[in-house]
Scaffold this active site. Structure first.
Site: not given
Lengths: 167, 458
Positions: B131, B208, B256-257, B382
């Site tokens: 991120t 993702n 990312s790890a 949702c």
């Protein structure tokens, strides 16, 4: 002994450690919602062409909620003798319709029109984002009663028309 | 005496339930979840059981949410531990052994990360995660070069989309490319979207939510032709599919790890040196990480990231075969028993560890609520505050009613066949129960086309 306990605790071996969230997802769902979701009452269908059955179909698949609620009415007393539902929707929607069927059973048709979404929401402790589920349930009850009345009117007209024709 | 007690307890804990079972079984949660939650079972496991979604289950739910995060590989954990306990030096300390050994460990990790993606270690900037890397890449490049226009896709991760929205508020212009129904970018549309003032193309490698793999080499080639920097979010890609920064021609790449069996809280940004890509520094300070991100580096995290990359590179082929087998087992197992099951996103260009399925006539959130012993995630948002179906599925043009019915199964290195079988069993059972309860399923069985019904919109 204390040390052993502490070491166990550090490794997450005590029972308290293995149940860090005793309430699980009920942080989001009230136990009444879970109860109605796991054991829904009155799931099923009546024959929608039966003159004593009123069917309410509300919601839309695109919104993620469709509720079908049916009532079976004693045509002499106007009392709802049985109710069924089928719902496509989240757990709260399923629970709301399940509660609705329970509440209308055994009541006079005019009385169930006073069932408010706020009562259902309160019973299930619905969070604000789920309030529409209870509104849908209220709408479904009203739609079912309306459908029944319209059906009655039609059959009454038909029989009335038949009688005049005979005379 | 005290230490003896502790050590026996530790040893017992580590050896007790597992004995000589393999690594995969060691981490598996299936065995626990597979014991049914009948009343007697609950009683005898009273101490071990946990409440999940209102029901007491006899173990932790089995974990099929590998896109959210993965467990740390025990080998990664072993590599990290010394840097917390003995070798705890500040890697920026230049005056003693503690600092040197920490710095050395970080540089080894940097090589391990670089090797996995075919880069030079000098091109790796450690960050807190993907991120942060995505934010830095999108904003940093645009702020440095002063061009006006960014091209991205509608199915990017929220952190890229939100960074773009932030740039928009600053006056930049963004093109959000639509994707085809299989989730892939239309290369012709990408070409058409390029303008003289385009300063960045940002397209993720593996999605993702739906796991589709974008045509990276082709996108890279187009960017090279037009001399536009190319950023990719490879958080879901590295260690899972072969990544080569030169073949893909990426200028900046986020990693990312914790998606590859490493620790949470660490990731990296690849920044190309030839031709050099420049970014506005993210954090100003002591000039660590080439002045891009100052602040003391978390040695143990970075060592873990490096070890995870090293293992992923060595075992990629093996992992892929294993995961592909499980994916097929899961899909076939579900399809054998259920109709109306749709895979969201391309099946050909897809990372096997992601299986995003829509179950027609069953709402996703209610299905999640019923899957008490399986930890999966709903493709639909949702469960969060919004009631909108997933923006990724909508970008694919999935019917709104089907977008409400999706579940993402994430399979990983440590997933077992038993877990998959149990997941199939539970999913099928729950879907059948909910379909029995679904008015839509009933209508379809009666031959009514639900698309032709005038629904009252709420």
């Amino acid at each position: 002994m204390m040390l052993k306990q502490a070491a166990k605790k550090a490794l997450g071996l005590t029972s308290r450690q293995s149940t860090p969230w005793p309430v699980g997802i009920s942080r989001f769902y009230h136990e009444n919602v879970i109860d109605h979701y796991d054991n829904p009452r009155n799931v099923g269908s009546f024959d929608k062409n039966d003159p004593n059955v009123g069917t309410g179909l509300v919601g839309a698949p695109a919104c993620g909620d469709v509720m079908k609620l049916q009532i079976k009415v004693d045509d002499k007393t106007g009392q709802i003798v049985d109710a069924r539902f089928k719902t496509f929707g989240c757990g709260s929607a399923i629970a709301s319709s399940s509660v609705a069927t329970e509440w209308v059973k055994g009541k006079a048709m005019e009385d169930v029109l006073t069932i408010k979404n706020t009562e259902i929401a309160k019973h299930l402790s619905l969070p604000p984002v789920k309030l529409h589920c209870s509104m849908l349930a209220e709408d479904a009850i009203k739609a079912a009663v309306k459908d029944y009345k319209e059906k009655r009117l039609k059959t009454n007209d038909a029989t009335a028309a038949g009688e005049t024709a005979h005379a | 005496m005290a230490s003896k007690v502790i050590s026996t307890t530790i040893r017992r804990a580590l050896t007790k339930p597992h004995g000589a079972v393999s690594r995969r079984h060691h981490l598996s949660t299936a065995a626990a979840a597979a014991t049914t939650s009948t009343a007697t079972a609950v009683d005898s496991y009273a101490d071990e059981s946990i409440m999940m979604k209102g029901v007491r289950i006899s173990g932790r739910p089995l974990y099929l949410d590998m896109q959210a995060t993965t467990p740390v590989d025990p080998r990664v954990y072993d590599a990290m531990a010394p840097y917390l306990l003995q070798n705890y030096g500040n890697p920026h300390s230049r005056t003693h052994l503690y600092g040197w050994e920490a710095e050395n460990a970080i540089e080894i990790a940097r090589i391990q990360v670089a090797k996995l993606i075919g880069a030079s270690p000098k091109e790796i900037i450690f960050m807190s995660g993907a991120t942060e890397a995505n934010n830095h890449a999108v904003k940093g490049v645009m702020h440095f070069y002063k061009k006006k226009h960014v091209i991205t896709t509608q199915t990017e991760h929220k952190c890229v989309l939100d960074s773009c929205r932030h740039l928009q508020q600053e006056g930049f212009e963004i093109t959000y490319l639509p994707v085809k129904t299989d989730g892939l970018v239309d290369l012709d549309m990408l070409r058409e979207a390029i303008r003289p003032d385009t300063g960045l193309v940002s397209i993720m490698a593996v999605n993702n939510e739906i796991g589709v793999v974008q045509p990276m080499e082709e996108i890279g080639r187009i960017c090279k032709e037009h001399k536009i920097p190319f950023h990719t979010d490879a958080a879901q890609a590295i260690g899972k599919i072969p990544v080569d920064v030169d073949k893909w021609n990426v200028s900046v790449m986020s990693m990312s790890a914790h998606k590859i069996y490493g620790p949470k809280g660490v990731g990296a940004l690849y920044e190309r040196r030839r031709p050099k890509i420049r970014l506005e520094p993210l954090i100003n300070g002591g000039g660590q990480e080439r002045g891009q991100r100052s602040g003391t580096l978390p040695t143990h995290q970075i060592v873990g990231f490096g070890a995870a990359c090293d293992i992923a590179m060595k075992e990629m082929e093996y992992d892929e075969k294993w995961i592909k087998g499980l994916q097929e087992r899961l899909l076939n197992g579900i399809r054998e028993k259920l109709d109306g099951v749709v895979v969201n996103g391309s099946m050909e260009s897809r990372y096997a560890g992601n299986l995003n399925l829509s179950f027609a006539y069953v709402e996703g959130e209610s299905l999640l609520m019923g899957l008490k012993e399986v930890a999966v995630s709903s493709g639909s948002a949702c469960t969060s505050a919004s009631l909108e179906p997933s923006y990724v599925l909508r970008a694919l043009g999935v019917d709104e009613d089907m977008a409400h019915t999706s579940i993402r199964f994430g399979i990983g290195r440590f997933t077992t066949e038993e877990e998959i079988d149990r997941a199939i069993e539970l999913t099928v059972k729950q879907v059948e129960k909910l379909r029995e309860m679904s008015p839509l399923y009933e209508m379809v069985k009666e031959g009514i086309d639900i698309k032709n019904i005038q629904w009252s919109q709420h």
